[in-house]
Design an enzyme around this catalytic site. Sequence first.
Site, PDB file in Angstrom:
ATOM      1  CB  SER A 105      -0.962  -0.050   1.190  1.00  0.00           C
ATOM      2  OG  SER A 105      -2.036   0.823   1.034  1.00  0.00           O
ATOM      3  CG  ASP A 236      -6.741  -3.406  -3.005  1.00  0.00           C
ATOM      4  OD1 ASP A 236      -7.359  -2.541  -2.346  1.00  0.00           O
ATOM      5  OD2 ASP A 236      -5.523  -3.601  -2.901  1.00  0.00           O
ATOM      6  CG  HIS A 265      -5.528  -2.792   0.607  1.00  0.00           C
ATOM      7  ND1 HIS A 265      -4.809  -2.413  -0.511  1.00  0.00           N
ATOM      8  CD2 HIS A 265      -5.024  -2.051   1.638  1.00  0.00           C
ATOM      9  CE1 HIS A 265      -3.923  -1.494  -0.179  1.00  0.00           C
ATOM     10  NE2 HIS A 265      -4.023  -1.261   1.123  1.00  0.00           N
TER      11      HIS A 265
END
Length: 285
Positions: A105, A236, A265
């Site tokens: 991320s 995601d 995610h």
Amino acid sequence: MASQTKSGSGSGTITTKDGTQIYYKDWGTGQPIVFHHGWPLSSDDWDAQMLFFLAQGYRVVAHDRRGHGRSTQTDTGNEMDTYAADVAALVAHLDLKDAIHVGHSTGGGEVARYVAKDGSGGRVAKAVLIGAVPPIMLKTPANPGGLPIEVFDGFRSGVAANRAQLYRDVPAGPFYGFNRPGAEVSQGVVDNWWRQGMMGGTKAHYDCIKAFSETDFTEDLKAIDVPVLVMHGDDDQIVPIADSALLSIKLLKKGELKIYKGFPHGMATTHADAINADLLAFFKA
């Protein structure tokens, strides 16, 4: 400060040029793997990977980004250039060479910026972007598929108004896909996300939203000349795949893309066995 060593020193802190203390873990011997966590978490988010790769004979390193976890709760420097400079300082302190940098991320953006700017001279062997924010998350005229600014304003409002509640809602819902029909919800995983988030500083977390959403990593991706594995779940809900991994792979010189059907995610936690196996194969290739 921990002494410089060719093998893991347990844990410690380094002090950067602006006086910020960066906490890190450093375990084992062998080729180093450096893990870069997402917002608003800490190095603890990599527990499943740290243990696995330590057992595989690697030296595993993970740090708490400034303002996050056990590092200084900074009110300045909460942007990608400084994040990358902090990584460079840690790498130099530990004298890491031939390292593999793995970012999730926001940490994927940090990896892209660090490797592009400071990863030369034998410091970096490979990189991995997992559910990562590059090239850029925000919708702009040049990035029409991005998310509107209102999405990120919502995060900012949540941090400012009731961070503790936001940090329950995100992991209980979209982060791990626990809002999907039939999902097996782990309350422990939700609680651990909340615990990590609440350890950090609210000012740093607020500023980091701009860093992860508005930073353009296009030129960073183009500049990276080591092999990069791009891993992304097609479900995601935090960093939609169409405007991230599917664009990043087109910009990388030596990129490989792996798409995971139905994965969320936070797939490095929810599907650690699958992710760890694919990481290991890429590291050994």
